[in-house]
Structure formats: C-alpha cells, structure tokens
Design a protein around this motif. Structure first.
Motif, PDB file in Angstrom:
ATOM      1  N   LYS A 199       0.821  -1.220   0.000  1.00 53.27           N
ATOM      2  CA  LYS A 199       0.000   0.000   0.000  1.00 53.27           C
ATOM      3  C   LYS A 199       0.857   1.273   0.000  1.00 53.27           C
ATOM      4  N   ASN A 200       2.191   1.108  -0.141  1.00 52.51           N
ATOM      5  CA  ASN A 200       3.115   2.249  -0.278  1.00 52.51           C
ATOM      6  C   ASN A 200       3.039   3.258   0.863  1.00 52.51           C
ATOM      7  N   MET A 201       2.876   2.765   2.088  1.00 50.43           N
ATOM      8  CA  MET A 201       2.842   3.663   3.243  1.00 50.43           C
ATOM      9  C   MET A 201       4.202   3.644   3.932  1.00 50.43           C
ATOM     10  N   HIS A 202       4.483   4.723   4.671  1.00 49.87           N
ATOM     11  CA  HIS A 202       5.680   4.725   5.514  1.00 49.87           C
ATOM     12  C   HIS A 202       5.227   4.294   6.898  1.00 49.87           C
ATOM     13  N   VAL A 203       5.777   3.193   7.367  1.00 51.09           N
ATOM     14  CA  VAL A 203       5.269   2.574   8.593  1.00 51.09           C
ATOM     15  C   VAL A 203       6.337   2.626   9.682  1.00 51.09           C
ATOM     16  N   LEU A 204       5.918   3.103  10.856  1.00 48.91           N
ATOM     17  CA  LEU A 204       6.790   3.059  12.028  1.00 48.91           C
ATOM     18  C   LEU A 204       6.307   1.904  12.902  1.00 48.91           C
ATOM     19  N   VAL A 205       7.181   0.928  13.156  1.00 47.86           N
ATOM     20  CA  VAL A 205       6.823  -0.218  13.997  1.00 47.86           C
ATOM     21  C   VAL A 205       7.460  -0.023  15.368  1.00 47.86           C
ATOM     22  N   ILE A 206       6.628  -0.044  16.420  1.00 45.70           N
ATOM     23  CA  ILE A 206       7.150   0.056  17.783  1.00 45.70           C
ATOM     24  C   ILE A 206       6.863  -1.270  18.490  1.00 45.70           C
ATOM     25  N   LEU A 207       7.910  -1.928  18.976  1.00 49.37           N
ATOM     26  CA  LEU A 207       7.755  -3.213  19.675  1.00 49.37           C
ATOM     27  C   LEU A 207       8.160  -3.027  21.131  1.00 49.37           C
TER      28      LEU A 207
ATOM     29  N   GLY B 180       7.135   2.492  -0.180  1.00 47.16           N
ATOM     30  CA  GLY B 180       6.937   2.416   1.273  1.00 47.16           C
ATOM     31  C   GLY B 180       8.214   2.066   2.020  1.00 47.16           C
ATOM     32  N   SER B 181       8.143   2.145   3.346  1.00 50.39           N
ATOM     33  CA  SER B 181       9.312   1.808   4.173  1.00 50.39           C
ATOM     34  C   SER B 181       8.835   1.341   5.545  1.00 50.39           C
ATOM     35  N   ILE B 182       9.693   0.573   6.214  1.00 52.66           N
ATOM     36  CA  ILE B 182       9.406   0.174   7.597  1.00 52.66           C
ATOM     37  C   ILE B 182      10.557   0.657   8.468  1.00 52.66           C
ATOM     38  N   THR B 183      10.236   1.519   9.432  1.00 47.68           N
ATOM     39  CA  THR B 183      11.205   2.002  10.415  1.00 47.68           C
ATOM     40  C   THR B 183      10.832   1.343  11.738  1.00 47.68           C
ATOM     41  N   MET B 184      11.816   0.914  12.504  1.00 48.18           N
ATOM     42  CA  MET B 184      11.483   0.141  13.710  1.00 48.18           C
ATOM     43  C   MET B 184      12.112   0.734  14.962  1.00 48.18           C
ATOM     44  N   ILE B 185      11.295   0.829  16.023  1.00 51.64           N
ATOM     45  CA  ILE B 185      11.812   1.195  17.346  1.00 51.64           C
ATOM     46  C   ILE B 185      11.470   0.062  18.311  1.00 51.64           C
ATOM     47  N   PRO B 186      12.411  -0.885  18.518  1.00 54.96           N
ATOM     48  CA  PRO B 186      12.167  -1.904  19.547  1.00 54.96           C
ATOM     49  C   PRO B 186      12.514  -1.307  20.918  1.00 54.96           C
ATOM     50  N   ILE B 187      11.700  -1.589  21.913  1.00 55.68           N
ATOM     51  CA  ILE B 187      11.967  -1.077  23.263  1.00 55.68           C
ATOM     52  C   ILE B 187      12.255  -2.261  24.164  1.00 55.68           C
ATOM     53  N   LEU B 188      13.336  -2.180  24.938  1.00 53.14           N
ATOM     54  CA  LEU B 188      13.622  -3.296  25.848  1.00 53.14           C
ATOM     55  C   LEU B 188      14.057  -2.752  27.196  1.00 53.14           C
ATOM     56  N   SER B 189      13.613  -3.435  28.253  1.00 54.46           N
ATOM     57  CA  SER B 189      14.041  -3.027  29.596  1.00 54.46           C
ATOM     58  C   SER B 189      15.201  -3.933  29.985  1.00 54.46           C
ATOM     59  N   MET B 190      16.351  -3.314  30.259  1.00 58.45           N
ATOM     60  CA  MET B 190      17.571  -4.082  30.549  1.00 58.45           C
ATOM     61  C   MET B 190      17.462  -4.668  31.955  1.00 58.45           C
ATOM     62  N   PRO B 191      17.511  -5.998  32.096  1.00 55.95           N
ATOM     63  CA  PRO B 191      17.469  -6.573  33.442  1.00 55.95           C
ATOM     64  C   PRO B 191      18.633  -6.035  34.278  1.00 55.95           C
ATOM     65  N   GLU B 192      18.339  -5.592  35.488  1.00 51.68           N
ATOM     66  CA  GLU B 192      19.334  -5.035  36.430  1.00 51.68           C
ATOM     67  C   GLU B 192      20.126  -3.880  35.821  1.00 51.68           C
ATOM     68  N   ASP B 193      19.507  -3.136  34.897  1.00 48.98           N
ATOM     69  CA  ASP B 193      20.158  -1.974  34.236  1.00 48.98           C
ATOM     70  C   ASP B 193      21.479  -2.368  33.569  1.00 48.98           C
ATOM     71  N   ASP B 194      21.581  -3.599  33.115  1.00 44.54           N
ATOM     72  CA  ASP B 194      22.861  -4.129  32.635  1.00 44.54           C
ATOM     73  C   ASP B 194      22.917  -4.112  31.104  1.00 44.54           C
ATOM     74  N   LYS B 195      23.762  -3.206  30.553  1.00 44.55           N
ATOM     75  CA  LYS B 195      23.893  -3.101  29.096  1.00 44.55           C
ATOM     76  C   LYS B 195      24.516  -4.341  28.469  1.00 44.55           C
ATOM     77  N   THR B 196      25.237  -5.142  29.301  1.00 49.17           N
ATOM     78  CA  THR B 196      25.909  -6.325  28.748  1.00 49.17           C
ATOM     79  C   THR B 196      25.029  -7.568  28.835  1.00 49.17           C
TER      80      THR B 196
END
Length: 457
Positions: A239-247, A296-312
């Motif tokens: 459908k040639n839309m620009h889609v923002l996907v938030i997960l 069209g295009s798909i842009t993605m913003i995945p959101i994640l909560s880091m367990p114990e604020d640990d980036k690793t």
C-alpha cells in the motif's frame, strides 16, 4: 477434511505428545477437541518420526487423554491483512479485541515472513520527526532505520513509546504514514494506557495495535511481533505507506523464547536464553528497511528493559549488534524529574548524518548537534569536579559549562510527554542554550551559522 487423532500420549504443562501422526509439519497449527466439545489451539514444536510434540496456546487443564482428539490444520500461523486494519486493536494472535467486526482480508500471509534481502535494500536517508528534541536534534531517526530504546524496570519507556507513536511523521510530504504498535507481556493497565493514549489524540486512525497481555500464553508472545511486522510489510510494500513499527517490550519476548526453549529441553546458552536468540531477534529486526522499487518503508523502534540496568545482558547486547544505534534512558535523570530521561551522551543513532542537513532538516543541524554534545559533555565533567573540589575550584568558563549542562537537561531534554516540538523549534532551542557560552567557545560551528543564528537574540 483434516484427519483426527485420538493418540494423545501424555500432557505435561503446556506440552502434549501425539503419536502416529502423518504428514504433519513443524510450526503447523492444530486444534484439540475435548470430550465436552470445547476446542483449544496448539502448534507443533517438534516432529520425531510419527510423534508430534505440540504446545498449547491455552491451559492444559481438563484435557482427558481418552476422549480428546487432535486435528492438524495443514498451515502455519497466518494473518489476514487489509487496509481496514488501520484504527483497530488486535490481540497477540491477530483477533480483533476492540468490539469491532472481523477483518475481511485481502490476502492471508504467513507471519514468519522473510528478512529483507540486503541486495534489495535502499539506504535509509529521509528524516522522521518524532517531536522529541533529544531524538530529533541529537540522535536523529531516519526512515528505514532500526533504532532501539534501552530502558530499565520502573523507567517511563511506555510513555515515551506512546509519545513517539502519537507524534511521529515524515516532514514536508503528504505521503501516507502509519504506526504499527505491538505490546508483548504487558499488564492490563499498560494496555489500557496505550489504547486510550492513541484514542484521545486521534492517532489511532493511522495505527494498528497488537496487544499481548502478561497472562496470555508464552507461545502467543512469540507470534505477536511477527503479526505486527506482517501487517507493516503489507501496508509498506503493498500500500506504499511509511510505517513506524514500535515493539515493546523485547525483554518479555526473549523471556517467552527462553520459556519455550526450556519446555523443549534445549541446551541453554547465556543466562539460560537459547543459543539461537541472536538469529531469532535478527529475523525480527531485519524485516525493517526500505526496498528498491517500492515507495513504502518500515522504520522500527524496539523497546527493551535491561534486566538489572545491565547493558551487557544478552538481550540489549545482541540487539545492539543487529540495530543501528540505541537511545538509552537514565535512572539518574529520571530521579531528577527529567521527562523523558534520555541520556544523550551514550545514546547513538548511527544513521543520523544521513537524515539531517540542507533540504532534510536545516543546514546548521550537524554543526549545532556536535557543539551541543561537546558542551554538555564538558558541562557534566565540570559538575563532577564541583562535587569533588567545590565550586571555588572551577574557572569562570567551567561554571558557564556547568550552567549550560543544567539548562540543557531542564529545557532541551526535559519536555514532558505531551509536547510535540518541530525540528525548527528543537534547533532554535539548541541555539538559545548555546548562547549561554561565549561565541569563542563554539569551535564546532561554522562562522556563517554563528553569524546567522548566534547573534539573533
């Protein structure tokens, strides 16, 4: 008519073993009919000769091995797609939960679509305005990009996600824009917050919502982001839309992956997550992008909560490898009352240079962005020095930088969840803050821009 099997051998928690099956495939859907006529859904997890191990979507309570029968449906999980999906709310398996009618699909698609072929990709380069200064001004989102938000438990990533979903748009064009929002393993209150937030601003008219609650089965949580991406691919490339996907929240998704992996008695990898988690996450993230020959295009913003604020931790660690940068939320800024608490220094959008500048945002954008980063970094250093040595140890210029850092956090980063700033407003606010510093300190900005913007009081 699908063949019925009355050969259920055993039921253990959400898993069930069916013997003597023929022509049944991995990932195929099935239906269990109990003695009282009640029907429950299941999915094939494993095939071993004529034995099929299936996972139930609902609870296994009350299943009697003697009088229950299983039918396999000959297809995997599919989503019926149509433009009528816009402004609707679905559960994690694509069934409407907003009281509206069933969707009449234009086609049915397998939700395990393919990652995009790298040779067929177009390079992401158009600017997307989120209305959030810390993203638009400093870590710019570009159409076709994957830019995750790294949060932590208790931080307001839900409010930020809803704000971006409500406000995001492609500037200076009338091309159709849509938001596909998928929430995994969230509470009923959070679900209600998202739905009401979309409705009150009218953003729901261009949005498709998939909501999987915390009490829904883990196997459904695995399907939810794939449902969302299947809907996004249809809207973007048909459908040639620009889609923002938030997960949100990828951590809940990964935990469901771990739960199913443990049920299948697979050998665990890091922190108990399956060894194929990298591949699995990549099969989601790599479905975003721009395709050659398609508008069209798909842009993605995945959101994640880091367990114990640990980036690793494995989830943010692997996500960082696959995506193009990250926006990091800070507990320290949250305690100061900064909303949203985006920590701009460790945040990074690897494609920001491609989406800014003349004709996209404004010619002075790159220069002011670099100067704001540098000044904020020096201001934070000055404030740390002040804590250790006292204010008397600072030079006059250090005091100005410390003042700049405070003003930057309070005015630029902190804008609340209801303020939608245009890129012009964001850039002008940056200049207003830079005027705290003497012109001679702004070494990263070209003279022509200083003449044009710095001297304009």
């Amino acid at each position: 008519m699908a063949k019925e099997y009355r050969t259920i051998q055993e039921v253990a928690g959400p898993l069930m073993l069916v013997r003597g099956v023929e022509n049944v495939a991995y990932d195929e859907l099935g239906e269990i009919e109990l003695g009282n006529g009640e029907k429950r859904r299941c999915k094939v997890l494993e095939i071993d000769g004529q034995d099929a191990l299936v996972q139930l979507f609902e609870s296994s309570t009350g299943i009697n091995l003697e009088d229950s029968k299983v039918r396999f449906l000959g297809r995997g999980t599919e989503l019926g797609v149509s433009e009528d999906m816009l402004s609707r709310v679905f559960d994690g398996m694509g069934r409407p939960i907003d009281g509206g009618p069933e969707i009449l699909p234009e086609e049915r698609r397998d939700i395990n679509g393919m990652a995009m072929n790298p040779a067929a990709r177009n390079y992401p380069q158009e600017f997307i305005q989120t209305g959030v200064s810390a993203i638009d001004g400093l870590n710019t989102l570009v159409r076709g990009q994957k830019l995750p938000i790294f949060s932590a438990s208790g931080l307001p990533h839900a409010q930020l996600a809803a704000q971006i979903a409500r406000q995001a748009k492609v500037v200076g064009t009338s091309e159709p824009f849509a938001v596909v929002f998928a929430a995994m393993g969230i509470t009923f209150e959070e679900s209600n917050y998202f739905i009401e937030s979309f409705k009150e601003t009218g953003a729901i008219d261009r949005a498709v919502l998939f909501i999987n609650l915390a009490n829904d089965p883990a196997v459904e949580r695995i399907a939810t982001p794939r449902m969302a991406l299947t809907a996004a691919e249809y809207l973007a490339f048909e459908k040639n839309m620009h889609v923002l996907v938030i997960l949100t929240d990828i951590t809940n998704y990964a935990d469901a992956l771990r739960e199913i992996s443990a049920a299948r008695k697979e050998v665990p990898g890091r922190r108990g997550y399956p060894g194929y988690m990298y591949t699995d996450l990549a099969s989601l993230y790599e479905r975003a992008g721009r395709q050659k020959g398609k508008d069209g295009s798909i842009t993605m913003i995945p959101i994640l909560s880091m367990p114990e604020d640990d980036k690793t931790h494995p989830i943010p660690d692997l996500t960082g490898y696959i995506t193009e940068g990250q926006i990091i939320l800070s507990r320290e800024l949250y305690r100061k009352g900064i909303e949203p608490p985006i920590d701009v220094l460790p945040s990074l959008s690897r494609l920001k240079d491609k989406g800014i500048g003349e004709g996209k945002t404004r010619a002075d954008h790159a220069n002011t962005m670099n100067q704001l980063f540098a000044a904020y970094s020096r201001g934070k250093d000055a404030k740390e020095l002040m804590v250790i040595l006292g204010e008397a140890a600072l030079t006059d210029i250090d005091k100005l930088y410390a003042k700049f850092a405070d003003a930057f956090e309070q005015e630029y980063v902190s804008q609340g969840y209801r303020t939608n700033r245009s890129i012009e407003e964001t850039l002008n606010l940056g200049w207003k803050l830079l005027r705290i510093l003497p012109r001679t300190e702004l070494k990263r900005i070209r003279e022509e821009y200083l003449d044009k913007y710095y001297d304009q009081k």
